[in-house]
Design an enzyme around this catalytic site. Structure first.
Site, PDB file in Angstrom:
ATOM      1  N   LYS A  45     -19.338  18.716 -53.486  1.00 54.96           N
ATOM      2  CA  LYS A  45     -18.651  19.834 -54.155  1.00 54.96           C
ATOM      3  C   LYS A  45     -19.633  20.424 -55.163  1.00 54.96           C
ATOM      4  O   LYS A  45     -20.043  19.743 -56.107  1.00 54.96           O
ATOM      5  CB  LYS A  45     -17.388  19.341 -54.858  1.00 54.96           C
ATOM      6  CG  LYS A  45     -16.728  20.434 -55.694  1.00 54.96           C
ATOM      7  CD  LYS A  45     -15.484  19.944 -56.397  1.00 54.96           C
ATOM      8  CE  LYS A  45     -15.221  20.780 -57.640  1.00 54.96           C
ATOM      9  NZ  LYS A  45     -14.115  20.288 -58.441  1.00 54.96           N
ATOM     10  N   GLY A  47      -8.262  21.691 -65.999  1.00 49.88           N
ATOM     11  CA  GLY A  47      -7.553  20.948 -67.038  1.00 49.88           C
ATOM     12  C   GLY A  47      -6.489  21.735 -67.777  1.00 49.88           C
ATOM     13  O   GLY A  47      -5.843  21.196 -68.676  1.00 49.88           O
ATOM     14  N   ALA A 106      -8.428  22.880 -59.132  1.00 48.74           N
ATOM     15  CA  ALA A 106      -8.393  23.019 -60.594  1.00 48.74           C
ATOM     16  C   ALA A 106      -7.221  23.853 -61.106  1.00 48.74           C
ATOM     17  O   ALA A 106      -6.873  24.886 -60.537  1.00 48.74           O
ATOM     18  CB  ALA A 106      -9.688  23.604 -61.137  1.00 48.74           C
ATOM     19  N   GLY A 107      -6.634  23.364 -62.176  1.00 50.12           N
ATOM     20  CA  GLY A 107      -5.581  24.108 -62.868  1.00 50.12           C
ATOM     21  C   GLY A 107      -4.181  23.847 -62.347  1.00 50.12           C
ATOM     22  O   GLY A 107      -3.203  24.377 -62.889  1.00 50.12           O
ATOM     23  N   THR A 151      -6.149  16.346 -63.336  1.00 56.06           N
ATOM     24  CA  THR A 151      -5.449  16.189 -64.619  1.00 56.06           C
ATOM     25  C   THR A 151      -3.927  16.076 -64.460  1.00 56.06           C
ATOM     26  O   THR A 151      -3.300  15.273 -65.164  1.00 56.06           O
ATOM     27  CB  THR A 151      -5.776  17.390 -65.539  1.00 56.06           C
ATOM     28  OG1 THR A 151      -7.190  17.583 -65.530  1.00 56.06           O
ATOM     29  CG2 THR A 151      -5.300  17.159 -66.951  1.00 56.06           C
TER      30      THR A 151
HETATM   31  C1  LIG Z   1     -12.083  16.316 -60.546  1.00 54.10           C
HETATM   32  C2  LIG Z   1     -12.629  17.641 -60.351  1.00 54.10           C
HETATM   33  O1  LIG Z   1     -13.345  17.918 -59.431  1.00 54.10           O
HETATM   34  C3  LIG Z   1     -12.290  18.657 -61.377  1.00 54.10           C
HETATM   35  O2  LIG Z   1     -13.431  19.330 -61.762  1.00 54.10           O
HETATM   36  C4  LIG Z   1     -11.293  19.554 -60.752  1.00 54.10           C
HETATM   37  O3  LIG Z   1     -11.671  20.830 -60.840  1.00 54.10           O
HETATM   38  C5  LIG Z   1      -9.901  19.230 -61.137  1.00 54.10           C
HETATM   39  O4  LIG Z   1      -9.305  20.085 -62.059  1.00 54.10           O
HETATM   40  P1  LIG Z   1      -7.895  19.703 -62.709  1.00 54.10           P
HETATM   41  O5  LIG Z   1      -8.168  18.517 -63.564  1.00 54.10           O
HETATM   42  O6  LIG Z   1      -7.483  20.912 -63.480  1.00 54.10           O
HETATM   43  O7  LIG Z   1      -6.971  19.371 -61.584  1.00 54.10           O
END
Ligand SMILES: CC(=O)[C@@H](O)[C@H](O)COP(=O)(O)O
Length: 255
Positions: free
Chosen positions: A96, A157, A183-184, A206
């Site tokens: 990634k 996050g 993410a998010g 997160t």
């Molecule tokens: C674990 C990872 O790869 C993070 O950089 C990802 O973008 C997750 O984001 P969240 O914690 O917001 O789910």
């Protein structure tokens, strides 16, 4: 079945391994999520020194595809170096590509991401870039040859869910490689919505690791993703402006 390069997965939930309060909860949440793919920041791992702490120590890694990410990289050079470290440690050739371009929002740097992808593709990696929900960049990266694209739902996050569903939909519609919303994600409804928009998978961390009960939340995410896939396949009704009665009006003339 989700296919990325040569890899095939039944689960459409990719789980981040950071920020869990302890290793037992982490292991139980991973199990409950049904995930087959665990992502981790190469920079936070001690890949070569077995005496140093290893955040994945409690996990039976034979059961999962490990998906290293380049979190912490801010330049193309750092990104390529991190990917090479992961490859030499024998972790996985699927990487990634995460290059942060802004420390406040943690939003990715589109130009550095494009350049790093070009280099990593030449080196034979399975390349999955993390991007903003930028429709044009997604198309350019697909043309370049990346194996999947990973547009954000909202900044890492924040738990704000899908900030720009329209762009996400445009990306999904125009993409012939897998789209992993990354993410998010804040709650199961966000993960479900991503799948209803036609995404191929969701990567989150997160929302599970920081939940009051991470194990329950991991299971909720799994169920919501399954529901979203089913709903997408079933085909939702169009959104209407005017109300339309659910029962037929014919035969009610006596009222
Ligand atoms: C674990 C990872 O790869 C993070 O950089 C990802 O973008 C997750 O984001 P969240 O914690 O917001 O789910």
């Amino acid at each position: 079945m989700l296919e990325i390069g040569d890899l095939k997965f039944n689960s459409r939930l990719f789980l981040g391994t950071g920020k869990f309060s302890d290793e037992k909860i982490q292991a139980a949440a991973i199990e409950a999520s049904g995930t087959e793919v665990l992502t981790f920041a190469v920079r936070r791992m001690n890949l070569f020194d077995k005496d140093l702490p290893n955040p994945l120590a409690n996990i039976d890694l034979r059961k999962y595809t490990t998906f290293p990410n380049t979190a912490g990289a801010k330049t193309v050079e750092e990104t390529v170096r991190i990917a090479e470290i992961a490859r030499h440690a024998g972790v996985c050739d699927m990487i990634k590509v995460e290059i942060i371009g802004d420390d406040k929002t943690l939003l990715p740097d589109p130009i550095a991401t494009y350049e790093a992808c070009q280099i990593l593709l030449d080196k034979g990696y399975t390349v999955c870039p993390y991007i903003s929900n930028d429709v044009v960049l997604a198309k350019r990266l697909e043309r370049l040859g990346v194996h999947a694209i990973m547009p954000l739902a909202s900044p890492i996050g924040t738990g704000r869910g899908i900030n720009n569903p329209l762009n996400l939909r445009y990306i999904v519609e125009q993409s012939s490689i897998p789209v992993i919303v990354d993410a998010g994600i804040g709650s199961p409804k966000d993960a479900c919505y991503a799948m209803e928009l036609g995404a191929d998978a969701v990567l989150l961390n997160t929302a599970v690791s920081n939940a009051k009960d991470p194990v329950k939340m991991a299971e909720a995410m799994k169920l919501s993703i399954d529901a979203g896939v089913l709903g997408y396949d079933a085909g939702r009704i169009p959104v209407r402006y005017s109300a339309q009665a659910s029962s037929p009006a014919e035969g009610l003339e006596f009222l």
